[in-house]
Design a protein around this motif. Structure first.
Motif, mmCIF file in Angstrom:
data_model
loop_
_atom_site.group_PDB
_atom_site.id
_atom_site.type_symbol
_atom_site.label_atom_id
_atom_site.label_comp_id
_atom_site.label_asym_id
_atom_site.label_seq_id
_atom_site.Cartn_x
_atom_site.Cartn_y
_atom_site.Cartn_z
ATOM 1 N N ARG A 93 2.069 1.650 -3.731
ATOM 2 C CA ARG A 93 1.029 2.250 -4.521
ATOM 3 C C ARG A 93 0.651 3.686 -4.145
ATOM 4 O O ARG A 93 0.254 4.393 -5.004
ATOM 5 C CB ARG A 93 -0.328 1.567 -4.273
ATOM 6 C CG ARG A 93 -0.129 0.050 -4.672
ATOM 7 C CD ARG A 93 -1.021 -0.768 -5.567
ATOM 8 N NE ARG A 93 -1.968 0.108 -6.223
ATOM 9 C CZ ARG A 93 -3.081 -0.198 -6.596
ATOM 10 N NH1 ARG A 93 -3.567 -1.119 -5.906
ATOM 11 N NH2 ARG A 93 -3.891 0.546 -7.494
ATOM 12 N N ASP A 94 0.750 4.010 -2.916
ATOM 13 C CA ASP A 94 0.397 5.342 -2.519
ATOM 14 C C ASP A 94 1.867 6.385 -3.112
ATOM 15 O O ASP A 94 1.342 7.581 -3.766
ATOM 16 C CB ASP A 94 0.584 5.661 -0.963
ATOM 17 C CG ASP A 94 0.131 7.177 -0.598
ATOM 18 O OD1 ASP A 94 -0.664 7.526 -1.074
ATOM 19 O OD2 ASP A 94 0.970 7.599 0.281
ATOM 20 N N ARG A 120 0.959 6.665 -6.642
ATOM 21 C CA ARG A 120 -0.067 7.646 -6.913
ATOM 22 C C ARG A 120 0.177 9.234 -7.026
ATOM 23 O O ARG A 120 -0.159 10.009 -7.705
ATOM 24 C CB ARG A 120 -1.334 7.550 -5.868
ATOM 25 C CG ARG A 120 -2.462 8.429 -6.012
ATOM 26 C CD ARG A 120 -3.393 8.344 -5.099
ATOM 27 N NE ARG A 120 -2.743 8.395 -3.645
ATOM 28 C CZ ARG A 120 -2.378 9.668 -3.117
ATOM 29 N NH1 ARG A 120 -2.589 10.775 -3.760
ATOM 30 N NH2 ARG A 120 -1.913 9.844 -1.807
ATOM 31 N N GLN A 121 1.364 9.493 -5.776
ATOM 32 C CA GLN A 121 1.848 10.749 -5.931
ATOM 33 C C GLN A 121 2.761 11.075 -6.991
ATOM 34 O O GLN A 121 2.723 12.295 -7.591
ATOM 35 C CB GLN A 121 2.661 10.851 -4.530
ATOM 36 C CG GLN A 121 1.891 10.948 -3.436
ATOM 37 C CD GLN A 121 2.584 10.877 -2.121
ATOM 38 O OE1 GLN A 121 3.916 11.128 -2.043
ATOM 39 N NE2 GLN A 121 1.990 10.954 -0.981
ATOM 40 N N ASP A 178 0.792 -1.157 0.152
ATOM 41 C CA ASP A 178 0.011 -0.098 -0.088
ATOM 42 C C ASP A 178 0.911 1.183 0.092
ATOM 43 O O ASP A 178 0.410 2.309 -0.736
ATOM 44 C CB ASP A 178 -1.137 -0.052 1.193
ATOM 45 C CG ASP A 178 -0.460 -0.029 2.584
ATOM 46 O OD1 ASP A 178 0.921 -0.762 2.483
ATOM 47 O OD2 ASP A 178 -0.895 0.242 3.528
ATOM 48 N N GLU A 179 2.091 1.223 0.585
ATOM 49 C CA GLU A 179 2.984 2.506 0.633
ATOM 50 C C GLU A 179 3.603 2.559 -0.845
ATOM 51 O O GLU A 179 3.670 3.736 -1.269
ATOM 52 C CB GLU A 179 4.114 2.099 1.547
ATOM 53 C CG GLU A 179 3.722 2.224 3.001
ATOM 54 C CD GLU A 179 4.840 1.506 3.802
ATOM 55 O OE1 GLU A 179 6.247 2.135 3.504
ATOM 56 O OE2 GLU A 179 4.709 1.434 5.075
ATOM 57 N N ASP A 194 2.121 1.187 -11.676
ATOM 58 C CA ASP A 194 0.695 0.982 -10.487
ATOM 59 C C ASP A 194 0.018 -0.076 -11.081
ATOM 60 O O ASP A 194 -0.746 -0.748 -10.265
ATOM 61 C CB ASP A 194 0.166 2.472 -10.253
ATOM 62 C CG ASP A 194 -0.874 2.236 -9.323
ATOM 63 O OD1 ASP A 194 -0.784 1.659 -8.158
ATOM 64 O OD2 ASP A 194 -1.950 2.613 -9.425
#
Length: 153
Positions: A72-73, A76-77, A69-70, A108
């Protein structure tokens, strides 16, 4: 669980754990096989191979520096343009920053399992771009260059 006794089965398990599909993994370990899809599926269904794949995936995830999840975050940024995808220092001391939004978006999608880099369901995707290049001292530049209106901000 210890390594599988058959070294080809072990290599197959590692390839599957790395994200390859069963057909491609079997074709890679046995390139001369006529039907890698069927044989890869049969090997994938074996209980000892499945348990070894699960163990390898768990082992790899536990050794990862960042949780999924980190990752993917952060991607996303990068897609939003808040974080650069590449930062390099030049010899003169200046910094070069690259914002590769498309690359971050593809990474991603690969993590999410939406994109494997192959063509979509057997359809060949073809896109061609033709560039017409003129050097600045070309004797016959395109008319659009001569008729273009300059807009100042």
């Amino acid at each position: 669980m210890p390594r599988l006794k058959n070294r080809l089965h072990e290599r197959f398990a590692w390839l599957i754990a790395e994200g390859m599909d069963s057909k491609a993994a079997y074709a890679k370990i046995c390139p001369l096989v006529t039907d890698p899809a069927t044989l890869g599926c049969k090997l994938y269904r074996r209980p000892e191979v499945k348990s070894r794949i699960a163990e390898i995936q768990a082992q790899v995830q536990s050794r990862a520096l960042m949780a999924l999840d980190e990752k993917r975050d952060l991607l996303r940024q990068m897609v939003e343009g808040k974080v650069p995808t590449k930062v390099s220092r030049r010899k003169d001391g200046s910094m070069e920053v690259v914002y590769d939004r498309l690359g971050a978006l593809i990474a991603d999608a690969k993590i999410a399992g939406e994109f494997d880099g192959a063509t979509a369901k057997g359809q060949e995707l073809v896109s061609r771009m033709t560039f017409e290049m003129y050097h600045r001292n070309h004797p016959n530049p395109p008319r659009e260059w001569l008729e273009r209106e300059l807009v100042m901000p």
